[in-house]
Design an enzyme around this catalytic site. Sequence first.
Site, PDB file in Angstrom:
ATOM      1  N   HIS A  37       0.835  -1.207   0.000  1.00  0.00           N
ATOM      2  CA  HIS A  37       0.000   0.000   0.000  1.00  0.00           C
ATOM      3  C   HIS A  37       0.874   1.263   0.000  1.00  0.00           C
ATOM      4  O   HIS A  37       0.562   2.246  -0.666  1.00  0.00           O
ATOM      5  CB  HIS A  37      -0.869   0.045   1.261  1.00  0.00           C
ATOM      6  N   GLN A  61     -18.511  -5.304  -1.459  1.00  0.00           N
ATOM      7  CA  GLN A  61     -17.700  -6.199  -2.282  1.00  0.00           C
ATOM      8  C   GLN A  61     -17.432  -7.549  -1.609  1.00  0.00           C
ATOM      9  O   GLN A  61     -16.688  -8.367  -2.144  1.00  0.00           O
ATOM     10  CB  GLN A  61     -16.392  -5.527  -2.694  1.00  0.00           C
ATOM     11  N   SER A 186      -2.860  -7.924   3.124  1.00  0.00           N
ATOM     12  CA  SER A 186      -3.389  -7.777   4.489  1.00  0.00           C
ATOM     13  C   SER A 186      -3.819  -9.138   5.024  1.00  0.00           C
ATOM     14  O   SER A 186      -3.753  -9.399   6.222  1.00  0.00           O
ATOM     15  CB  SER A 186      -4.585  -6.829   4.483  1.00  0.00           C
TER      16      SER A 186
END
Length: 282
Positions: A37, A61, A186
């Site tokens: 990121h 989502q 993540s």
Amino acid sequence: MLTVTSVAALRAALDDRRRAGNRVGFVPTMGYLHEGHLRLVDESRARAACTVMSIFVNPLQFGPAEDLSRYPRDLEGDAAKAARRGVDILFVPDSTEMYRRERSVAVIPERGATRWEGALRPGHFSGVLTVVAKLFNQVQPDIAVFGQKDAQQAALVRAMVRDLDIRVELVVAPIVRDGDGLALSSRNVYLDVDARRRALSLPRALAAMRKAFDDGERSASAIEALGRIELQRDAVTPDYLAVVDPVELEPRLDARAGDLVLLAARVGTPRLLDNTFLGRST
Ligand code: AMP
């Protein structure tokens, strides 16, 4: 770094920046930030005087059986990392701010969203494109930076920007990997020691496929078979593993330089995504 949670506060802060003549770069994320990121932040900062990062775990989502409630979160840690890396405005809306009223409009991709991730996660890309369209309207960035890690997402965002005439320049940044080759995610936090080791079969499979291409193999199915062998060594069964063209992501029979290999597999708890280009250095 300024942290805002409302669209109104975001717009007020951005109005000031634009009046000062700043170009605005935008990095959308779901948080639990890692170096992947933060490289997107570097890309934005290289191109724009003001960088906005959003952190929003977008319920739209996630499917009903997916990991929305278990998605890792660490807002305090994320804010420290973002500030240190030079984010100017951190936008952290909650779900009620993002989806304020009854909704009657969504962005639904017509093509390119039923294969690969889309086949396994019905409605996922509509959720992604709807939130990205909203974020683009909220931030109105000059440039927006996405990661090649989510290749199908990047391709569909590019198609949306083109088809809906959204005025933004897209930048797609290369995949950032750990020292051992595992693509940062993540979700890697949910890999136990054994799964973390088995997960290395993904970059290993991609490397074997790249090597086969470099050695002259052009049959997509032969290249795919070599990747599957690497995965099998660690008892990993891919959800999909395919040589595709890099724009439409349609499967190839014969691989060409610049084609993409898409790979997804569940290893232990999390599903992992990875990909690589054939015949190119990254
Ligand atoms: P996420 O928070 O997972 O929704 O990701 C936010 C953005 O970071 C997306 O554009 C991802 O493609 C990108 N990203 C995630 N992991 C990586 C990585 N390892 N390398 C490069 N970009 C990444």
